[in-house]
Design a protein around this motif. Structure first.
Motif, short mmCIF file in Angstrom:
data_model
loop_
_atom_site.label_atom_id
_atom_site.label_comp_id
_atom_site.label_asym_id
_atom_site.label_seq_id
_atom_site.Cartn_x
_atom_site.Cartn_y
_atom_site.Cartn_z
N GLY A 1 39.81 40.80 24.65
CA GLY A 1 38.45 40.34 24.43
C GLY A 1 37.75 41.28 23.49
N TYR A 2 36.81 40.76 22.72
CA TYR A 2 36.12 41.56 21.72
C TYR A 2 34.63 41.24 21.70
N ALA A 3 33.85 42.25 21.36
CA ALA A 3 32.44 42.02 21.06
C ALA A 3 32.36 41.19 19.79
N ASP A 4 31.35 40.33 19.71
CA ASP A 4 31.21 39.48 18.52
C ASP A 4 31.10 40.32 17.25
N SER A 5 30.49 41.48 17.35
CA SER A 5 30.23 42.31 16.17
C SER A 5 31.50 42.89 15.56
N VAL A 6 32.63 42.86 16.31
CA VAL A 6 33.85 43.47 15.79
C VAL A 6 34.99 42.47 15.64
N LYS A 7 34.78 41.23 16.06
CA LYS A 7 35.84 40.22 15.97
C LYS A 7 36.31 40.07 14.53
N GLY A 8 37.62 40.04 14.36
CA GLY A 8 38.20 39.91 13.04
C GLY A 8 38.34 41.23 12.30
N ARG A 9 37.75 42.30 12.82
CA ARG A 9 37.84 43.63 12.16
C ARG A 9 38.58 44.63 13.02
N PHE A 10 38.40 44.57 14.34
CA PHE A 10 39.02 45.53 15.26
C PHE A 10 40.13 44.85 16.05
N THR A 11 41.15 45.62 16.38
CA THR A 11 42.26 45.11 17.18
C THR A 11 42.60 46.13 18.26
N ILE A 12 42.61 45.68 19.51
CA ILE A 12 42.99 46.54 20.62
C ILE A 12 44.45 46.26 20.97
N SER A 13 45.16 47.32 21.32
CA SER A 13 46.55 47.16 21.75
C SER A 13 46.90 48.31 22.69
N LYS A 14 48.01 48.18 23.36
CA LYS A 14 48.46 49.26 24.23
C LYS A 14 49.98 49.35 24.21
N ASP A 15 50.47 50.54 24.42
CA ASP A 15 51.90 50.79 24.52
C ASP A 15 52.15 51.29 25.93
N ASN A 16 52.64 50.41 26.77
CA ASN A 16 52.83 50.78 28.18
C ASN A 16 53.90 51.85 28.35
N THR A 17 54.87 51.89 27.44
CA THR A 17 55.93 52.89 27.59
C THR A 17 55.41 54.29 27.23
N LYS A 18 54.49 54.37 26.26
CA LYS A 18 53.92 55.66 25.88
C LYS A 18 52.64 55.95 26.66
N ASN A 19 52.13 54.93 27.37
CA ASN A 19 50.91 55.09 28.15
C ASN A 19 49.70 55.39 27.27
N ILE A 20 49.58 54.68 26.17
CA ILE A 20 48.52 54.90 25.18
C ILE A 20 47.84 53.58 24.86
N LEU A 21 46.52 53.65 24.74
CA LEU A 21 45.68 52.54 24.31
C LEU A 21 45.22 52.83 22.89
N TYR A 22 45.18 51.78 22.06
CA TYR A 22 44.78 51.95 20.66
C TYR A 22 43.61 51.04 20.32
N LEU A 23 42.87 51.45 19.29
CA LEU A 23 41.87 50.59 18.68
C LEU A 23 41.99 50.74 17.17
N GLN A 24 42.50 49.72 16.52
CA GLN A 24 42.57 49.70 15.06
C GLN A 24 41.28 49.12 14.53
N MET A 25 40.59 49.89 13.69
CA MET A 25 39.30 49.48 13.15
C MET A 25 39.41 49.35 11.65
N ASN A 26 39.22 48.15 11.14
CA ASN A 26 39.29 47.87 9.71
C ASN A 26 37.95 47.38 9.20
N ASN A 27 37.77 47.45 7.88
CA ASN A 27 36.53 46.97 7.26
C ASN A 27 35.31 47.50 8.00
N MET A 28 35.30 48.78 8.19
CA MET A 28 34.26 49.39 9.01
C MET A 28 32.92 49.36 8.32
N LYS A 29 31.87 49.33 9.16
CA LYS A 29 30.49 49.25 8.69
C LYS A 29 29.69 50.42 9.24
N PRO A 30 28.60 50.78 8.58
CA PRO A 30 27.77 51.89 9.10
C PRO A 30 27.33 51.65 10.54
#
Length: 125
Positions: free
Chosen positions: A57-86
């Motif tokens: 799920g995403y906030a409307d303000s970041v939809k299409g720009r941010f991607t959340i993912s997780k690696d259960n084997t490494k036990n890490i959560l990620y947030l890829q942020m593209n086309n960032m704004k001030p």
């Protein structure tokens, strides 16, 4: 579970960053996990969340720009942020909630989370 964020920094508008949240003490696959952000004087805002099954799920303000993912084997959560704004400038936190069955409507609220990291600062100019 203990959470430690990393990957923040300064970036120009239009640029990208990837945040990481390393978990220890338990596995992220047992929780609903999410990214929040906060600026001084304002409430912590839900940015993106991911369920045990991988539903996102995403906030409307970041939809299409941010991607959340997780690696259960490494036990890490990620947030890829593209086309960032001030307006993406904030302290970013990862959180883990025991109520793993939540949907985003509930999971976007900070009071649903029992565990937080210390935060990582993101500045977009």
């Amino acid at each position: 579970v203990q959470l430690v964020e990393s990957g923040g920094g300064s970036v120009q508008a239009g640029g990208s960053l990837r945040l990481s949240c390393a978990a220890s003490g338990d596995t992220v696959s047992r929780y609903y996990v999410a990214w929040f952000r906060q600026i001084p004087g304002k409430e912590r805002e839900g940015v993106a969340g991911i369920s045990r099954a991988g539903s996102t799920g995403y906030a409307d303000s970041v939809k299409g720009r941010f991607t959340i993912s997780k690696d259960n084997t490494k036990n890490i959560l990620y947030l890829q942020m593209n086309n960032m704004k001030p307006e993406d400038t904030a302290m970013y936190y990862c959180g883990a909630a025991r109520r793993w069955w939540m949907g985003w409507v509930e999971a976007r609220l900070a009071n649903a989370y029992s565990y937080w990291g210390q935060g990582t600062q993101v500045t977009v100019s």
